[in-house]
Every structure is written in structure tokens, then in C-alpha cells.
Design a protein around this motif. Structure first.
Motif, PDB file in Angstrom:
ATOM      1  N   ILE A 108       0.833  -1.205   0.000  1.00  0.00           N
ATOM      2  CA  ILE A 108       0.000   0.000   0.000  1.00  0.00           C
ATOM      3  C   ILE A 108       0.865   1.252   0.000  1.00  0.00           C
ATOM      4  O   ILE A 108       0.615   2.199  -0.749  1.00  0.00           O
ATOM      5  CB  ILE A 108      -0.962  -0.026   1.210  1.00  0.00           C
ATOM      6  N   ASP A 109       1.930   1.251   0.805  1.00  0.00           N
ATOM      7  CA  ASP A 109       2.756   2.453   0.895  1.00  0.00           C
ATOM      8  C   ASP A 109       3.652   2.652  -0.323  1.00  0.00           C
ATOM      9  O   ASP A 109       4.355   3.660  -0.412  1.00  0.00           O
ATOM     10  CB  ASP A 109       3.569   2.468   2.188  1.00  0.00           C
ATOM     11  N   HIS A 110       3.630   1.719  -1.285  1.00  0.00           N
ATOM     12  CA  HIS A 110       4.444   1.887  -2.499  1.00  0.00           C
ATOM     13  C   HIS A 110       3.612   2.104  -3.750  1.00  0.00           C
ATOM     14  O   HIS A 110       4.136   2.529  -4.768  1.00  0.00           O
ATOM     15  CB  HIS A 110       5.324   0.646  -2.720  1.00  0.00           C
ATOM     16  N   ALA A 111       2.333   1.768  -3.669  1.00  0.00           N
ATOM     17  CA  ALA A 111       1.528   1.771  -4.893  1.00  0.00           C
ATOM     18  C   ALA A 111       0.228   2.574  -4.790  1.00  0.00           C
ATOM     19  O   ALA A 111      -0.305   3.004  -5.801  1.00  0.00           O
ATOM     20  CB  ALA A 111       1.193   0.338  -5.290  1.00  0.00           C
ATOM     21  N   THR A 162      17.247   3.082   2.138  1.00  0.00           N
ATOM     22  CA  THR A 162      15.993   3.836   2.037  1.00  0.00           C
ATOM     23  C   THR A 162      14.868   3.049   2.692  1.00  0.00           C
ATOM     24  O   THR A 162      15.090   1.977   3.234  1.00  0.00           O
ATOM     25  CB  THR A 162      15.673   4.143   0.552  1.00  0.00           C
ATOM     26  N   HIS A 163      13.651   3.584   2.683  1.00  0.00           N
ATOM     27  CA  HIS A 163      12.484   2.895   3.247  1.00  0.00           C
ATOM     28  C   HIS A 163      12.733   2.599   4.733  1.00  0.00           C
ATOM     29  O   HIS A 163      12.451   1.517   5.234  1.00  0.00           O
ATOM     30  CB  HIS A 163      12.251   1.600   2.448  1.00  0.00           C
ATOM     31  N   ILE A 164      13.262   3.587   5.448  1.00  0.00           N
ATOM     32  CA  ILE A 164      13.659   3.421   6.853  1.00  0.00           C
ATOM     33  C   ILE A 164      12.406   3.480   7.740  1.00  0.00           C
ATOM     34  O   ILE A 164      11.707   4.494   7.746  1.00  0.00           O
ATOM     35  CB  ILE A 164      14.617   4.559   7.285  1.00  0.00           C
TER      36      ILE A 164
HETATM   37 ZN   LIG Z   1       6.921   0.148   2.391  1.00  0.00          ZN
END
Ligand SMILES: [Zn+2]
Ligand SMILES: [Zn+2]
Length: 296
Positions: free
Chosen positions: A75-78, A249-251
Motif C-alpha cells: 500500500i505504501d508503495h503503490a 531507504t524505506h527506513i
Molecule cells: Zn513500504
């Protein structure tokens, strides 16, 4: 950061100090500085677009965003795609699995798979990125096997193409964007060795990070992420790899590397890696003296 429901030390600090706040993980890449490919479309994409002057639309309503590539169906990427729903035409690139999981999980995304939009499938072989009118934007993309799983809403299935690293190539430079890495596969090692710039999964520093801080019950690996440190962690493997620009990234907000005074961040720096900050920008072409690359 801060996460809306989180009272951890980092989220609490970020509420009182705006300079500690962080947007979600996403990058924009361009070969000509005019037309842009967005890698992962976060729910906060509107703020990311507003924060980057190269993505300002031209009148009457024309965005420099030509295409989107997705590493996975999280969800947080798309789901920032919902924010891009007004796009007149958009080209989307992902694996077949990612497309199918997204379209099955969210019917509101289905218009993106129909004309005048176009949803293209990526895999091992390079695919030319075109805008929705079919014009090439000077970039090729490939999906690199990173052993990931599908999102929780899809059952966390271990299937081919559930998550990939995205290799962006303009013919002269290679940029690897891999925010979800479930396994340090041979193709991933190879691409890290060849990359001019690399963004790697830095979600968690340790395997049991969420449990140790009473923030969750699942381990780093159960959530589809290799931790940075510890047994089988990525940091020992990536020393000397990743080219000139090496960023975790994506921390996640639980990650100790977010504290500038932490041993964790020092260990990362000692290994030649940094954490990607909001607004980070660099040009590969200026360094190499050739015609293209990511530039601000
Ligand atoms: Zn994510
Ligand atoms: Zn938190």
C-alpha cells in the motif's frame, strides 16, 4: 515519520521537531530533466511532487511525470496511484504479479490498466519506458529478483514477482532501487556490483526490532525485509558495492539509524553507506560527462 498511531521515541520527537519528519520512500528519475519516471507511488506522493520543482506541471494541466514503475504491491508503495487518478494518461510498469495483486485488491485502480492508460509488464529483460503516447523517455527498466512476498492484504504469499528491485538504465548509467529485499539473491548482488547508484532496503536495523520496542509482533524477515545488521543482514554484504551513491531507504520509524548519534548510523557510515533523506538529489551524467542521468 511520524506514523499517525505511533508513540515511539522517533515519532514523538518528529511531532515536536518538524525537521525530523520524513516522507515515504519514492524516487524520481529522468534522462533529460524534462520527463520523469517515478519509482513507487506513495500515499503522500502529492507532498513529494510539490516538494520537487522539476515536477511542477505546465499549464493548462500537463505533468512532467511520464511513467511510474512499482517494485511491489505494498500500500505504501503503490496506492499513491489513487492520488494520480486525474492523470490524463499514465504508463505504469510492474511485474505481472504486482499488477494482478493490486487490481484484485483495489478495484479503484483498474482504470490504470485500461486505455488511455497502459500497464506494462517488467521482468528480467530490459523494457523501454514510454509515456502513454508511446514516446520513449530515454530509460529502460528491469525487475531484479529480491525474494520478496506479496503484501499482507494479499496474504504475504511467496510468489515469483511479488517484489523486485528496479534497475533503471539510460544506456550510460545504472541505478538500482530496491526498497523491499527479502533475500540477497545472486542477481541483486550482481546489480549492486554494477550500479552507479543504489537505494537498498533499510526498513529495519535488526530482525526483532518491532518486538523489542513493543511496536509489533512480526520480525523483519516475516515482513519481507532483510535487516541491515545481524545474522544474514545486508550491511556486511554491501560493503564496497552500490557505486558512488549508496543509500539505505524505506527506513521504518523504529530504526535506530534515524538517530544521528546512534552506533547503528555510525556502522552504516563506516561501511560507506548513508540513509536517503527527503529532497536528496544527484546527477550521474555530470560526474560521467555524458548526456543523461538523474538530475535536479
Ligand atoms: Zn513500504
Ligand atoms: Zn514510531
Amino acid at each position: 515519520m511520524p506514523q499517525w498511531n505511533c508513540g515511539c521515541a522517533h515519532c514523538t520527537a518528529a511531532r515536536s521537531k518538524p525537521q525530523l519528519r520524513r516522507l515515504q520512500a519514492s524516487i524520481a528519475v529522468s534522462a533529460d530533466g524534462e520527463r520523469w519516471l517515478i519509482a513507487n507511488v506513495t500515499p503522500d506522493i502529492r507532498h513529494q511532487i510539490t516538494a520537487f520543482d522539476k515536477l511542477v506541471p505546465a499549464p493548462p494541466r500537463r505533468s512532467p511525470i511520464a511513467a511510474v514503475v512499482l517494485s511491489d504491491a505494498n500500500i505504501d508503495h503503490a496506492f499513491g496511484l489513487l492520488e494520480l487518478r486525474q492523470a490524463e494518461r499514465l504508463s505504469i510498469y510492474s511485474t505481472e504479479t504486482v499488477r494482478d495483486v493490486l487490481l484484485a485488491g483495489c478495484s479503484a485502480l483498474r482504470p490504470f490498466a485500461k486505455p488511455p492508460n497502459a500497464w506494462h509488464i517488467i521482468g528480467d529483460s530490459p523494457v523501454h519506458v514510454n509515456d502513454a503516447s508511446g514516446l520513449p523517455v530515454g530509460l529502460r527498466v528491469r525487475g531484479i529478483d529480491v525474494g520478496g512476498i506479496t503484501p499482507q492484504f494479499d496474504g504475504g504469499r511467496d510468489v515469483t514477482g511479488a517484489a523486485v528491485g528496479i534497475l533503471v538504465n539510460d544506456g550510460a548509467h545504472r541505478l538500482l532501487y530496491a526498497p523491499c529485499v527479502g533475500a540477497m539473491t545472486d542477481p541483486l548482488r550482481r546489480e549492486l556490483a554494477l550500479a552507479d547508484a543504489a537505494f537498498l532496503d533499510g526498513t529495519f536495523y535488526t530482525e526483532h526490532e518491532l518486538q523489542a520496542q513493543a511496536l509489533g509482533t512480526r520480525t523483519s524477515r516475516q515482513m519481507g525485509h532483510l535487516p541491515i545488521s545481524g545474522d544474514g543482514g545486508t550491511l556486511p554484504v554491501v560493503v564496497g558495492l552500490g557505486g558512488k551513491h549508496r543509500y539505505y531507504t524505506h527506513i521504518n520509524n523504529s530504526n535506530p539509524v534515524l538517530d544521528p548519534a546512534s552506533d547503528a548510523l555510525h556502522a552504516l557510515r563506516d561501511a560507506g553507506w548513508m540513509i536517503a533523506e527527503d529532497g536528496l538529489a544527484f546527477s550521474l551524467s555530470k560526474e560521467a560527462g555524458s548526456a543523461s542521468g538523474a538530475r535536479r
